[in-house]
Structures are given as C-alpha cells and as structure tokens.
Design an enzyme around this catalytic site. Structure first.
Site, PDB file in Angstrom:
ATOM      1  N   PHE A 129      17.684  25.023  31.481  1.00  0.00           N
ATOM      2  CA  PHE A 129      17.858  24.269  32.718  1.00  0.00           C
ATOM      3  C   PHE A 129      17.637  22.784  32.435  1.00  0.00           C
ATOM      4  O   PHE A 129      16.670  22.405  31.767  1.00  0.00           O
ATOM      5  CB  PHE A 129      16.885  24.750  33.794  1.00  0.00           C
ATOM      6  CG  PHE A 129      17.202  24.212  35.155  1.00  0.00           C
ATOM      7  CD1 PHE A 129      18.322  24.664  35.834  1.00  0.00           C
ATOM      8  CD2 PHE A 129      16.423  23.234  35.741  1.00  0.00           C
ATOM      9  CE1 PHE A 129      18.649  24.152  37.083  1.00  0.00           C
ATOM     10  CE2 PHE A 129      16.733  22.715  36.984  1.00  0.00           C
ATOM     11  CZ  PHE A 129      17.859  23.185  37.658  1.00  0.00           C
ATOM     12  N   ASP A 198       9.363  28.993  30.707  1.00  0.00           N
ATOM     13  CA  ASP A 198       9.661  28.689  32.107  1.00  0.00           C
ATOM     14  C   ASP A 198      10.067  30.003  32.775  1.00  0.00           C
ATOM     15  O   ASP A 198      11.040  30.654  32.363  1.00  0.00           O
ATOM     16  CB  ASP A 198      10.798  27.668  32.185  1.00  0.00           C
ATOM     17  CG  ASP A 198      11.140  27.256  33.614  1.00  0.00           C
ATOM     18  OD1 ASP A 198      10.803  27.996  34.554  1.00  0.00           O
ATOM     19  OD2 ASP A 198      11.781  26.209  33.779  1.00  0.00           O
ATOM     20  N   TYR A 223       9.965  28.703  44.949  1.00  0.00           N
ATOM     21  CA  TYR A 223      10.930  28.787  46.043  1.00  0.00           C
ATOM     22  C   TYR A 223      12.109  29.708  45.769  1.00  0.00           C
ATOM     23  O   TYR A 223      12.968  29.874  46.627  1.00  0.00           O
ATOM     24  CB  TYR A 223      11.441  27.397  46.444  1.00  0.00           C
ATOM     25  CG  TYR A 223      12.041  26.556  45.339  1.00  0.00           C
ATOM     26  CD1 TYR A 223      13.323  26.774  44.885  1.00  0.00           C
ATOM     27  CD2 TYR A 223      11.315  25.519  44.778  1.00  0.00           C
ATOM     28  CE1 TYR A 223      13.860  25.998  43.873  1.00  0.00           C
ATOM     29  CE2 TYR A 223      11.846  24.733  43.777  1.00  0.00           C
ATOM     30  CZ  TYR A 223      13.114  24.972  43.324  1.00  0.00           C
ATOM     31  OH  TYR A 223      13.653  24.199  42.330  1.00  0.00           O
ATOM     32  N   LYS A 224      12.148  30.332  44.615  1.00  0.00           N
ATOM     33  CA  LYS A 224      13.242  31.262  44.326  1.00  0.00           C
ATOM     34  C   LYS A 224      12.816  32.676  44.722  1.00  0.00           C
ATOM     35  O   LYS A 224      12.735  33.008  45.894  1.00  0.00           O
ATOM     36  CB  LYS A 224      13.634  31.158  42.850  1.00  0.00           C
ATOM     37  CG  LYS A 224      14.116  29.771  42.430  1.00  0.00           C
ATOM     38  CD  LYS A 224      14.514  29.738  40.981  1.00  0.00           C
ATOM     39  CE  LYS A 224      14.771  28.326  40.477  1.00  0.00           C
ATOM     40  NZ  LYS A 224      15.941  27.701  41.112  1.00  0.00           N
ATOM     41  N   ARG A 379      27.999  32.470  40.455  1.00  0.00           N
ATOM     42  CA  ARG A 379      26.670  33.026  40.219  1.00  0.00           C
ATOM     43  C   ARG A 379      26.166  33.750  41.458  1.00  0.00           C
ATOM     44  O   ARG A 379      26.185  33.199  42.558  1.00  0.00           O
ATOM     45  CB  ARG A 379      25.707  31.900  39.831  1.00  0.00           C
ATOM     46  CG  ARG A 379      24.410  32.380  39.239  1.00  0.00           C
ATOM     47  CD  ARG A 379      23.562  31.203  38.786  1.00  0.00           C
ATOM     48  NE  ARG A 379      23.015  30.474  39.925  1.00  0.00           N
ATOM     49  CZ  ARG A 379      21.858  29.810  39.908  1.00  0.00           C
ATOM     50  NH1 ARG A 379      21.143  29.771  38.810  1.00  0.00           N
ATOM     51  NH2 ARG A 379      21.425  29.177  40.984  1.00  0.00           N
TER      52      ARG A 379
END
Length: 420
Positions: A129, A198, A223-224, A379
């Site tokens: 990322f 991560d 928040y995912k 995605r």
C-alpha cells in the site's frame, strides 16, 4: 450451475447469519467494500450520542476518570489483541496506520543500528500500500537506509546480509493475496532481519497470530474489517522483546511514564504505552469500540475460525459464479485460488472499462471499488460478518447484466466526456 436457491440454502445453514442484524445496512444496497470502510454498527450512534450528551455534556473533564476515557487506548487495544494473537497489555489503539508505522519502523531501524549497523536495506513489496512505502522512503532517506522494492516472489531470495527490515502488508490491498506470516517472518529473522507487518486488510477478516509467527512489529487499521467508522484510530503492537528497547520518535505526553507529573524531560512509559503520543480522540475510540463489539459477537459462534470459514466460502462462491455467469466478457482473476494464500476479497481484472463497470455496479446498488493499474482492478471485499451468500449471487448477477447490456460503455463514455 449454482442457483439463487442454493445460495439461500447456504444462508439458512449459516451459523453466523444473526450477526448481520448488528449493522445498519441501507435497503437496496449490496455492500462489497468493507475492506475500505466497514458499515455502521446499529448501536454506535446511540453510544456516541450518549458519550456526547452525558460523558462530555454532563461529566465534562471528570469523564477522563469517571467514564474511563483515559484507559480507552489500552482497553480497546486489549480487545483488538484477541483478534490478532497478541496478549493483554500489548496493543494500543491510537493515531493512524501511517503514524503508527512511522513509530514502529523508526524503532526497528534503531534496533538494527544498535545491533547490526552494517545492515542498510529495507525490503518491501512493490505493490504494497502506497502510504507504507512513503513512510519507509521518508525514514530511509532520513536515516541513511535504502528502500528496495521487489515482486512478492522475489523477496525470499533477496533476504541477505544487508537486509535490515522486511516490511509487508499481510493481505495485499490490490490482489487479496495473503503472505504466510509465520514462514516469511522465519525467513526474515533467519537472515538477520526484523519483520514489520501491516494488518490493515487482515484484522477482523482472517486469522492472525502474531506471537505464533514471532513477528517483531505490527500495525493495523480500525475502519475496515473492525467497523470503527471513517478515520477510526489504528492500532500498534510491538513484541515484548522489543517494546522497551528504544523510544519511538513521537515522544508525546500520553506516552510518558508519568504524564500528569508534567515533568520537563521525557521518560517513556513501559511497554506498549510508550507508543502513544498526544491526547487521544475519545469519540473515535468509542466508535471503534462499538465496531469491535460486532467482530467479537462472533466469539460464541466460533470466533475468527468461523469467520474465516465463511469468508473463504463467500470468496469461493464469488469466484465460481463469476466464472459460470460472466464467461466470455474478458474478466481475469488476480486473487489466489488457494485458501492459504487468499484474504477476504476477490479482485478481477479487465483490459477495458474496469472503472466504468464498477461505477455501473454502484449505480445499481452493488458497491465495490476500483484500483488503477496496470492491471486495472475491480475489487470486492466479502466481509463475513454481514454478507450473505444471496448477496454474492445478486452481485454477480448485476455484474453479468452490466457486462452483457453495455451499461459500462455508457459510464465509460460519460467519464471520458467529463475528463475532456
């Protein structure tokens, strides 16, 4: 061929089906983007309103003690610890993933400079990322290290005498490919390097055991899959063997050994508490705590192993239905088929119109997302807490209709017109 009735039968047998009722899901929406932002837990609004109305409005500053605000980072961190194979007192919920990565990567570099100063290379995956790569690039420039980016299959052979740190995201955000954390960590440490992970696309979606893997450092997102709300605090974990060795670079008063002594010199708190920095965002931590309620509600129903089983069943079904019902429309699959190598998302490719296809789906109420390439990625995150097998069937049926009916061509035309 799998039918809608088959999917409904799977839902009827699903031991986790009641968990969907914990969320405020909009009518007419199939939500396949929980790997970017989890949905709203039903009880979060009232819990946050109560904190505003009573704890802030009536308790005022007394609520740091009377409502337990001060301990929120540790208390929420302990709940996250149960999901990632950490122990009580080893995780704090705080700041953002980027900031926490800056902290742990800086500490890791300090360890390397003390123990093996000849090691000067940080290795990572080229498709990691971007924020992780930016943080690593910045620190490497500042500390005189080199950031080397490779393809995933090249990493093992690149580990060597110059490798200081291997920094990876456990589940790749673009492909959904998942590293074998234990095996990769062993290889890095056997080469004399530290392993920094991560967990942004892992925590709450796949099984993680940081202690079993003997990882060195880890950060993750709130928040995912943890459903903590937009911009929710992230979390940070440091293996106890490293926690007290060095200061983290953001030496703020919240990470002081005695913050209310108001001393003019810094003395870091013991253990993970030193990875705190400034005054904590109380309302955001309360929202994250509500999100964790939804994940931990799965514990009596089998916990993370049960969530993982359903996640794999959902992603298996999505892949199978796309290949059955959307054949001939130019879709490719980049997500691994092997269960041990797959996160909780399915990523498709298409040479033409990937962005427009996603936009056409969103217009129909099927919310996934797009990542620019090459290759361009469609995605779809399949979160097992609230997604049904029927939802998967409906999403693929909408995808088939978009491809067959040419809606994506209109969306692509509109996009090009807007650009010009």
């Amino acid at each position: 061929m799998t039918s809608l009735q088959d999917c409904r039968a799977l839902d009827a047998q699903d031991p986790l089906r009641e968990l969907r009722d914990l969320f405020a899901l909009p009518a007419g929406v199939t939500y396949l983007d929980g790997n970017s932002l989890g949905p709203l837990p039903k009880h979060a609004g009232e819990r946050i309103a109560r904190a505003v109305r009573e704890e802030w409005g009536e308790g005022l500053i007394r609520s740091w003690n009377s409502a337990g605000w001060f301990e929120l980072p540790q208390r929420v961190g302990d709940r996250i610890a149960t999901l990632v194979g950490a122990r009580a007192g080893e995780v704090v919920a705080t700041d953002s993933t980027s900031i926490n990565l800056f902290k742990v990567l800086s500490a890791a570099l300090s360890i390397v400079q003390a123990d093996a100063p000849a090691r000067r290379t940080v290795l990572s995956e080229r498709s990691n990322f971007p924020t992780d790569l930016y943080i690593a690039e910045s620190l490497c420039r500042e500390r005189g290290f080199t950031l080397r980016l490779l393809e995933a299959q090249e990493l093992a052979s690149a580990l060597g005498e110059d490798t200081a740190i291997l920094m990876l995201t456990h589940v790749n955000y673009r492909s959904g490919a998942m590293h074998d954390m234990a095996a990769v960590t062993r290889a890095a440490q056997a080469a004399g390097a530290l392993a920094v992970w991560d967990l942004a696309h892992s925590a709450g979606a796949v099984e993680v055991d940081l202690h079993a893997a003997r990882a060195d450092f880890a950060v993750g997102c709130g928040y995912k899959y943890l459903n903590g709300g937009p911009g929710a605090p992230a979390f940070v974990w440091v293996h106890p063997r490293h926690a007290d060795r060095f200061w983290q670079p953001l030496a703020g008063w919240w990470g002081h050994a005695a913050p209310f002594a108001f001393a003019s010199d810094y003395r870091p708190a013991a253990g993970i508490a030193r990875y705190l920095c400034g005054t904590q965002p109380v309302l955001s931590l309360i929202a994250l705590d509500c999100g964790l309620d939804t994940v931990l509600a799965a514990q009596p129903l089998g916990g993370m192993p049960a969530l993982r089983r359903k996640s794999l069943a959902l992603t298996d079904l999505f892949i199978a239905l796309v290949e059955e019902r959307c054949a001939g429309h130019g879709l490719g699959l980049v997500t691994p088929r092997e269960h041990a190598c797959r996160g909780s998302q399915v990523c498709l490719t298409r040479d033409e119109g990937a962005y427009a296809i996603v936009q056409a789906l969103v217009a129909r109420g099927v919310i996934g997302d797009y990542r620019a390439g090459p290759p361009d990625i469609l995605r779809f995150g399949l979160a097992p807490l609230y997604l049904r097998f029927e939802d998967v069937w409906n999403a693929v049926e909408h995808l088939r209709e978009v491809l067959a009916g040419g809606e994506w061509r209109r969306a692509e035309f509109n996009r090009k017109q807007a650009v010009t």
